[in-house]
Design an enzyme around this catalytic site. Structure first.
Site, PDB file in Angstrom:
ATOM      1  N   GLN A  51       0.807  -1.225   0.000  1.00  0.00           N
ATOM      2  CA  GLN A  51       0.000   0.000   0.000  1.00  0.00           C
ATOM      3  C   GLN A  51       0.840   1.274   0.000  1.00  0.00           C
ATOM      4  O   GLN A  51       0.314   2.360  -0.243  1.00  0.00           O
ATOM      5  CB  GLN A  51      -0.950   0.016   1.204  1.00  0.00           C
ATOM      6  CG  GLN A  51      -2.019  -1.068   1.130  1.00  0.00           C
ATOM      7  CD  GLN A  51      -2.882  -1.054   2.359  1.00  0.00           C
ATOM      8  OE1 GLN A  51      -2.508  -1.602   3.386  1.00  0.00           O
ATOM      9  NE2 GLN A  51      -4.043  -0.413   2.273  1.00  0.00           N
ATOM     10  N   CYS A  94     -10.542  -0.373   3.972  1.00  0.00           N
ATOM     11  CA  CYS A  94      -9.128  -0.502   3.609  1.00  0.00           C
ATOM     12  C   CYS A  94      -8.633   0.890   3.229  1.00  0.00           C
ATOM     13  O   CYS A  94      -9.339   1.621   2.532  1.00  0.00           O
ATOM     14  CB  CYS A  94      -9.001  -1.449   2.424  1.00  0.00           C
ATOM     15  SG  CYS A  94      -7.316  -1.652   1.824  1.00  0.00           S
ATOM     16  N   LEU A  95      -7.429   1.257   3.669  1.00  0.00           N
ATOM     17  CA  LEU A  95      -6.912   2.600   3.370  1.00  0.00           C
ATOM     18  C   LEU A  95      -6.715   2.828   1.871  1.00  0.00           C
ATOM     19  O   LEU A  95      -6.665   3.973   1.428  1.00  0.00           O
ATOM     20  CB  LEU A  95      -5.604   2.853   4.126  1.00  0.00           C
ATOM     21  CG  LEU A  95      -5.749   3.002   5.648  1.00  0.00           C
ATOM     22  CD1 LEU A  95      -4.380   3.161   6.304  1.00  0.00           C
ATOM     23  CD2 LEU A  95      -6.649   4.187   6.009  1.00  0.00           C
ATOM     24  N   HIS A 136      -6.471  -9.600   6.900  1.00  0.00           N
ATOM     25  CA  HIS A 136      -6.617  -8.605   5.827  1.00  0.00           C
ATOM     26  C   HIS A 136      -5.225  -8.166   5.322  1.00  0.00           C
ATOM     27  O   HIS A 136      -4.989  -8.091   4.115  1.00  0.00           O
ATOM     28  CB  HIS A 136      -7.415  -7.412   6.380  1.00  0.00           C
ATOM     29  CG  HIS A 136      -7.573  -6.247   5.456  1.00  0.00           C
ATOM     30  ND1 HIS A 136      -8.807  -5.833   4.984  1.00  0.00           N
ATOM     31  CD2 HIS A 136      -6.672  -5.378   4.929  1.00  0.00           C
ATOM     32  CE1 HIS A 136      -8.641  -4.770   4.202  1.00  0.00           C
ATOM     33  NE2 HIS A 136      -7.350  -4.475   4.157  1.00  0.00           N
ATOM     34  N   GLU A 137      -4.309  -7.893   6.264  1.00  0.00           N
ATOM     35  CA  GLU A 137      -2.976  -7.398   5.879  1.00  0.00           C
ATOM     36  C   GLU A 137      -2.143  -8.491   5.209  1.00  0.00           C
ATOM     37  O   GLU A 137      -1.421  -8.225   4.241  1.00  0.00           O
ATOM     38  CB  GLU A 137      -2.238  -6.831   7.097  1.00  0.00           C
ATOM     39  CG  GLU A 137      -2.948  -5.682   7.819  1.00  0.00           C
ATOM     40  CD  GLU A 137      -3.433  -4.577   6.899  1.00  0.00           C
ATOM     41  OE1 GLU A 137      -2.786  -4.290   5.881  1.00  0.00           O
ATOM     42  OE2 GLU A 137      -4.502  -3.990   7.189  1.00  0.00           O
ATOM     43  N   HIS A 140      -3.077  -8.674   1.702  1.00  0.00           N
ATOM     44  CA  HIS A 140      -2.438  -7.619   0.901  1.00  0.00           C
ATOM     45  C   HIS A 140      -1.080  -8.079   0.384  1.00  0.00           C
ATOM     46  O   HIS A 140      -0.728  -7.834  -0.777  1.00  0.00           O
ATOM     47  CB  HIS A 140      -2.190  -6.369   1.762  1.00  0.00           C
ATOM     48  CG  HIS A 140      -3.303  -5.367   1.729  1.00  0.00           C
ATOM     49  ND1 HIS A 140      -3.724  -4.757   0.568  1.00  0.00           N
ATOM     50  CD2 HIS A 140      -4.049  -4.826   2.726  1.00  0.00           C
ATOM     51  CE1 HIS A 140      -4.708  -3.891   0.863  1.00  0.00           C
ATOM     52  NE2 HIS A 140      -4.923  -3.924   2.163  1.00  0.00           N
TER      53      HIS A 140
HETATM   54 NI    NI Z   1      -6.275  -2.887   3.370  1.00  0.00          NI
END
Ligand code: NI
Length: 172
Positions: A51, A94-95, A136-137, A140
């Site tokens: 990210q 999510c960012l 979640h991470e 990613h």
């Molecule tokens: Ni996320």
């Protein structure tokens, strides 16, 4: 320390698989600090290397309440080594998807094995929001996004909104 720009969907870096971290040096330490600062600045509870455009297996998280003392966690080369059979469905954001939320099913409890920024191996048992956030991470780092795990209808809606947002930004 410095704030890193958080990359929005549909940037391709979010679909790439992050590489294993092998250098446990000052650069990695600085990256971890920058990622924590960027996550707090964006009011997030987790942020993965992809990210911020760093394709390395590292994520940061802090699931403590806003007004509680900070409990920053940094996990390098993380993987789930055990998961509870129980799963729960809950809303996630999510960012990299500003203001988009969807229900996602995750294991309620997981055990994650990871290295710290010095390279030492640890195992942590996580439950509830922390377990959800870690899953979640870790997704990613494998190029998997929360929209891949929600309903098709919701996924289409979020993808449409994100594409529209990108057009707005690129035209103005
Ligand atoms: Ni996320």
């Amino acid at each position: 320390m410095a704030l890193r720009k958080i990359i929005d969907y549909p940037d391709r870096v979010l679909r790439a698989k992050a590489a294993e971290v092998t250098a446990f040096d000052a650069t990695l330490q600085a990256l971890a600090e920058d990622m924590l600062e960027s996550m707090y600045d964006a009011n997030g509870i987790g942020l993965a290397g992809n990210q911020v455009g760093e394709l390395q297996q590292i994520f940061v998280m802090d699931c403590a309440d806003r007004d509680a003392p900070r409990t920053p966690k940094v996990m390098v080369n993380p993987h789930v080594i055990w998961s509870d059979e129980n799963q729960s469905n809950s809303e996630e954001g999510c960012l990299s998807f500003p203001e988009q939320y969807a229900d996602v099913t995750r294991f309620e409890k997981v055990e994650v094995k990871f290295q710290d920024v010095s390279g030492n191996w640890n195992t942590e048992h996580l439950e509830g929001l922390q377990a959800r956030c870690a899953q979640h991470e870790i997704d990613h780092l494998n190029g998997i996004l929360f929209i891949d795990r929600c309903s098709l209808l919701k996924r289409r809606m979020i993808v449409r909104r994100m594409n529209k947002l990108r057009r707005l930004h690129s035209s103005g």
